[in-house]
Design an enzyme around this catalytic site. Sequence first.
Site, PDB file in Angstrom:
ATOM      1  CG  HIS A   1       1.120 -33.271 -56.583  1.00 32.17           C
ATOM      2  ND1 HIS A   1       2.459 -33.320 -56.847  1.00 32.17           N
ATOM      3  CD2 HIS A   1       0.997 -33.453 -55.244  1.00 32.17           C
ATOM      4  CE1 HIS A   1       3.124 -33.525 -55.718  1.00 32.17           C
ATOM      5  NE2 HIS A   1       2.258 -33.613 -54.728  1.00 32.17           N
TER       6      HIS A   1
ATOM      7  CB  SER B   1       4.682 -32.198 -52.858  1.00 31.56           C
ATOM      8  OG  SER B   1       4.814 -33.557 -53.060  1.00 31.56           O
ATOM      9  N   GLY B   2       6.404 -29.825 -54.124  1.00 32.17           N
ATOM     10  CA  GLY B   2       6.371 -28.453 -54.607  1.00 32.17           C
ATOM     11  C   GLY B   2       7.608 -27.668 -54.214  1.00 32.17           C
TER      12      GLY B   2
END
Length: 221
Positions: free
Chosen positions: A42, A180-181
Site C-alpha cells: 500500500h 507502514s512498510g
Amino acid sequence: ILGDCVSKPHSWPWQISLRTSTGIHFCGGTLIDAEWVLTAAHCLERSKQPSSYKIYLGIHSEKATEASKQVRDVEKLILEPSGKDIALLKLSKPALLNDKVLPACLPDKDYIVPGNTEYHVTGWGETQGTGGEGFLKETGFPVIENKICNRPAYLNGRVKDHEMCAGYIEGGTDSCQGDSGGPLVCLSQSTFILQGVTSWGLGCPNAMKPGVYARVSKFID
Ligand code: ARG
C-alpha cells in the site's frame, strides 16, 4: 510510533525511509539484502514508476543530516501478485553494508510466532505529540495470536492467516501513519529476524485494536 522512545542512533540498521523523488518521507521499509528492500504494497499505491521513489539508508533523523546516509534510486517494484500488503523494491545500486546499514534476517517459511513474545517496531511515523518527532522511534509489545486477535471484541475476524497482530490490549503504544512498510523484528539466538511488515490498524493507538502486520514467513517463496 506512538508512545515509547527515540532509538539509540543506528541501532536498527535495516530500517530504511521510503521517500518521494523530492525526498519526503512517507513509509518505512526493511533492508533484507544489499540491493533489496521489503515494504508494504500500500506504500506503492501512489505510483508504479520506480523513478517516483527514493530510499534513504543509514539515517537516524528524518532530516537525514547524518554522514552515514546513503540514498538509492529504485530500479524495480515487485508487488505481491495476490494483492496482499507486501512488496519488494530493488535498489538501483547495492547499499554499502557497514555497522549503520545492515540487512535483517528472514524467518523460516511458515514459521508462526508464538503469542506473548516481545517484538520491536520502528519508524519515523506519526507520534501524535508523544515525543521524538523527527527521529527514529521504537516500541515493543507482544504478538497476539490470530485466534485471540480475531475475537469479536478485538479485530472480529478481520485478520487473515498471512497477517499477525501486535500490541497491548490496553493500547497506549502502537505504530501509526508513516510507519507502514517498516519492520517488526524479534531477537532469536542473538539475531534479529524480520517477522512482520507494518500494514494497517483501526486507528492508533486504540485499546483492543492492535496493529496488523504482514506475516513475512508466509511470503518466503
Ligand atoms: N496504515 C498506516 C500507514 O500507512 C499504518 C498502520 C499501522 N496502524 C496501527 N494501528 N498499527 O502508515
